[in-house]
Design a protein around this motif. Structure first.
Motif, short mmCIF file in Angstrom:
data_model
loop_
_atom_site.label_atom_id
_atom_site.label_comp_id
_atom_site.label_asym_id
_atom_site.label_seq_id
_atom_site.Cartn_x
_atom_site.Cartn_y
_atom_site.Cartn_z
N PRO A 64 -6.26 -7.33 2.35
CA PRO A 64 -6.44 -6.77 3.70
C PRO A 64 -7.05 -5.37 3.69
N ALA A 65 -6.51 -4.50 2.85
CA ALA A 65 -7.05 -3.14 2.80
C ALA A 65 -8.47 -3.13 2.25
N ASP A 68 -10.79 -4.45 5.02
CA ASP A 68 -10.89 -3.51 6.13
C ASP A 68 -11.83 -2.36 5.82
N ARG A 88 -11.28 -10.20 9.51
CA ARG A 88 -11.10 -8.75 9.52
C ARG A 88 -12.42 -8.01 9.33
N ALA A 135 5.02 -8.15 5.66
CA ALA A 135 3.98 -7.13 5.81
C ALA A 135 2.65 -7.79 6.20
N MET A 136 2.35 -8.95 5.62
CA MET A 136 1.12 -9.66 5.95
C MET A 136 1.12 -10.12 7.41
N THR A 138 2.61 -8.65 9.96
CA THR A 138 2.37 -7.47 10.80
C THR A 138 0.90 -7.07 10.76
N SER A 139 0.33 -7.03 9.57
CA SER A 139 -1.07 -6.64 9.42
C SER A 139 -2.00 -7.66 10.05
N ASP A 140 -1.70 -8.94 9.87
CA ASP A 140 -2.56 -10.00 10.39
C ASP A 140 -2.55 -10.01 11.91
N ARG A 141 -1.41 -9.82 12.50
CA ARG A 141 -1.33 -9.80 13.97
C ARG A 141 -2.13 -8.63 14.55
N ALA A 142 -2.06 -7.47 13.89
CA ALA A 142 -2.83 -6.32 14.35
C ALA A 142 -4.33 -6.57 14.25
N ALA A 143 -4.76 -7.18 13.14
CA ALA A 143 -6.18 -7.49 12.97
C ALA A 143 -6.66 -8.51 13.98
#
Length: 372
Positions: A64-65, A68, A88, A135-136, A138-143
């Motif tokens: 993810p990072a 991004d 992303r 953690a994935m 949370t990150s995935d929903r934000a993306a």
């Protein structure tokens, strides 16, 4: 684009719908791009190194990072084909972003328990896996919030997108090249077929090996490659044959000649069943995921209630070759013919672009002030 599987077949049709658009993968092989017909307009963001291609799943926590931070070339529209992180990607500045979602990230949302069982190890490893999955999510929903329009292949995944991302998705189906996948006009052979990417626990090929261990008079052909291939070879009974990765001509010939294709996984759509049906052959599939919308019991195959060796063994024992009509199976599969998919895709992308233009024009009008 590590190997030529279902997602790559869909992406190939997406690229055909927009023949002048560059094709970018997070990681991919030139050979796969050539097979997809996009070799001259393809690039991989990560280098095509054998070790990286074999073990790219180990990069999952960092992807993810990494994605991004990467930027695509300037574009008016970015159309992503995503089952993990491709949605992303973005260009510099603004662009309409349309995501065709094969599935929200499976190990984080829908198959966490299965992947934890396969990869988790001891208590410390299992806890680390739980933290990673959380953690994935949370990150995935934000993306996901940054995507302008969601597209998908089935009501099954549209429901997941609504539940996990709180977004509506347009169902446009999935493409099958019904000119390539068509009946042979000859009687079938003596074997059942499994074909797909050999990734466990997702594809559940091991279930079929155990079923055929109890069916010594039947024959199974396993077509495909993947990280689980060698482990499956070791545990397979003698009436199971592995072909490895095949080109399209060989794969179509196997589909045309099988008594039926077995599909034990819970795929979000599942291209293989429709490809086999386009060849006029029936499918014995687990009654979950996309197969519930594509396999019609009594018309195009059988549905199996459990992902177990015993359930598939019983289904194979009651299967009768003369119970299915090849022409009717083929007619059913034509609902997913590739030209129909491309028309729906282009219309959906154009609608997203026009909606963005209208929104920008409205915002500009609101900002106008008359000065006397």
């Amino acid at each position: 684009m590590e190997t030529y599987g279902g997602a790559e077949r869909v992406t190939e049709q997406m690229a055909r719908a927009f023949p002048d658009a560059p094709v970018v993968a997070i990681l991919g092989r030139e050979a796969v791009a050539e097979r997809m017909g996009v070799g001259e307009r393809f690039r991989s963001l990560l280098p095509e190194r054998p070790t990286l291609l074999r073990h790219y799943r180990l990069l999952t926590p960092a992807l993810p990072a990494l994605v991004d931070r990467r930027r695509l070339p300037h574009a008016d529209v970015v159309l992503s084909s995503s089952y993990a992180f491709a949605h992303r990607l973005r260009p510099p500045g603004g662009a309409v972003r349309v995501c065709y979602c094969h599935s929200p990230l499976r190990f984080a949302w829908t198959m966490t328990d299965r992947y934890q069982e396969e990869w988790g190890g001891g208590p410390a490893s299992r806890r680390a896996f739980e933290l990673l999955a959380a953690a994935m999510r949370t990150s995935d929903r934000a993306a996901a919030a940054d995507i302008d329009r969601w597209l998908t292949h089935s009501p099954n995944v549209a429901d997941q997108i609504e539940r996990f991302y709180d977004r509506e998705a347009t169902v446009i189906g999935a493409p099958v090249d019904c000119d390539r996948f068509q009946p042979a006009g000859a009687p079938p052979g003596d074997y059942f077929l499994f074909c797909g990417r050999l990734v466990e626990p997702y594809k559940r090929a091991r279930v079929l090996l155990e079923a055929f261990r109890e069916l010594p008079g039947e024959r199974l052909v396993v077509a495909g490659d993947g990280p689980a291939l060698e482990d499956l070879r070791v545990v397979a009974p003698p009436n199971v044959e592995f072909t490895g990765q095949l080109d399209d001509d060989a794969l179509v010939a196997l589909m045309q000649g099988c008594r039926a294709t077995l599909f034990p996984s819970r795929d979000d759509f599942g291209l293989v069943p429709v490809e086999v049906m386009a060849c006029g052959r029936p499918v014995i599939a687990f009654a979950g995921g996309g197969a519930r919308h594509t396999v019609v019991p009594g018309l195009s195959g059988l549905l199996v209630r459990a992902q177990t060796a015993d359930a598939f063994r019983r289904a194979i024992e009651r299967f009768r070759d003369d119970a299915f009509d090849s022409a009717l199976i083929r007619a059913h599969a034509l609902r997913w013919d590739a030209p129909v998919f491309r028309e729906r895709l282009v219309a959906a992308v154009e609608a997203a672009r026009l909606a963005q233009e209208a929104s920008s024009a409205t915002a500009a009008d609101r900002g106008t002030r008359l000065v006397p």
